[in-house]
Design a protein around this motif. Structure first.
Motif, PDB file in Angstrom:
ATOM      1  N   LYS A   5       0.834  -1.195   0.000  1.00 16.56           N
ATOM      2  CA  LYS A   5       0.000   0.000   0.000  1.00 16.56           C
ATOM      3  C   LYS A   5       0.876   1.255   0.000  1.00 16.56           C
ATOM      4  O   LYS A   5       0.578   2.230  -0.688  1.00 16.56           O
ATOM      5  N   SER A   6       1.974   1.208   0.731  1.00 20.54           N
ATOM      6  CA  SER A   6       2.898   2.335   0.779  1.00 20.54           C
ATOM      7  C   SER A   6       3.526   2.591  -0.598  1.00 20.54           C
ATOM      8  O   SER A   6       3.638   3.744  -1.034  1.00 20.54           O
ATOM      9  N   ARG A   7       3.927   1.526  -1.291  1.00 18.66           N
ATOM     10  CA  ARG A   7       4.506   1.684  -2.636  1.00 18.66           C
ATOM     11  C   ARG A   7       3.467   2.244  -3.606  1.00 18.66           C
ATOM     12  O   ARG A   7       3.794   3.096  -4.439  1.00 18.66           O
ATOM     13  N   THR A   8       2.228   1.778  -3.498  1.00 18.43           N
ATOM     14  CA  THR A   8       1.170   2.278  -4.374  1.00 18.43           C
ATOM     15  C   THR A   8       0.931   3.757  -4.110  1.00 18.43           C
ATOM     16  O   THR A   8       0.791   4.556  -5.037  1.00 18.43           O
ATOM     17  N   ARG A   9       0.904   4.127  -2.847  1.00 24.82           N
ATOM     18  CA  ARG A   9       0.718   5.539  -2.472  1.00 24.82           C
ATOM     19  C   ARG A   9       1.833   6.390  -3.070  1.00 24.82           C
ATOM     20  O   ARG A   9       1.589   7.475  -3.595  1.00 24.82           O
ATOM     21  N   GLU A  10       3.070   5.911  -2.999  1.00 26.70           N
ATOM     22  CA  GLU A  10       4.199   6.649  -3.562  1.00 26.70           C
ATOM     23  C   GLU A  10       4.087   6.771  -5.085  1.00 26.70           C
ATOM     24  O   GLU A  10       4.469   7.793  -5.647  1.00 26.70           O
TER      25      GLU A  10
END
Length: 179
Positions: A5-10
């Motif tokens: 989720k963090s990578r997608t947000r970035e």
């Protein structure tokens, strides 16, 4: 937050930042940003409460990266020397014409007064931090602030004119006025 989720947000923030630097924070539709990130619109609200929240975070990130680059300059340089070096790059044809990692201010300033207050606060913080980074004393701060305004205005005008002799003259004139 999970790593995925963090990578997608970035990815979403990177796409938003690229569009913001080109067109300002008010222009891009969520669908355009999500498509640029390679995602569907349906997943947007799992990461951000609103388009304004996304664009404000992207704006803050872009401004932070600009300050980080300035911090890479030799710390032994005086304020005037830092301003001259900053102007040499900032008011260059390369920076005027670049895509991607370019300063978002020329594309954003006219819109900020119509956006949520967070944008104005982020801009004010950035200007204060940049002014402090390019001045050595409180007495020098007003000169640094004027030089910063000259650089942003000069770049905005040069970009608006597009590549050409008049645009190049604007860049040279603004660069030579930095003191």
């Amino acid at each position: 937050m999970s790593e995925r989720k963090s990578r997608t947000r970035e990815r979403i923030l990177a796409a938003a930042g690229a569009v913001l630097a080109e067109r300002g924070p008010g222009d891009p539709a969520v669908a355009k940003v999500m498509a640029a990130a390679g995602l569907t619109v349906g997943g947007f609200y799992a990461h951000f409460a609103s388009k304004d929240a996304l664009m404000l975070e992207a704006f803050r990130q872009l401004l932070g990266r600009r300050r980080a680059r300035l911090a890479e300059l030799d710390g032994s340089l005086g304020g005037r020397e830092r301003r001259v070096l900053l102007a040499a790059f900032y008011l260059s044809r390369k920076h005027r014409d670049m895509q991607g990692e370019r300063c978002p201010l020329p594309a954003s300033l006219a819109e900020i007064e119509r956006l949520p207050e967070g944008f104005r606060l982020a801009l004010a913080e950035h200007i204060e931090l940049m002014t402090a980074a390019i001045s050595e004393t409180p007495e020098e701060a007003d000169t640094a602030l004027a030089d910063l305004a000259l650089m942003v205005g000069g770049l905005a005008l040069a970009r608006a004119l597009g590549p050409g002799e008049l645009s190049d003259r604007v860049l040279r004139a603004a660069k030579s006025a930095v003191n």
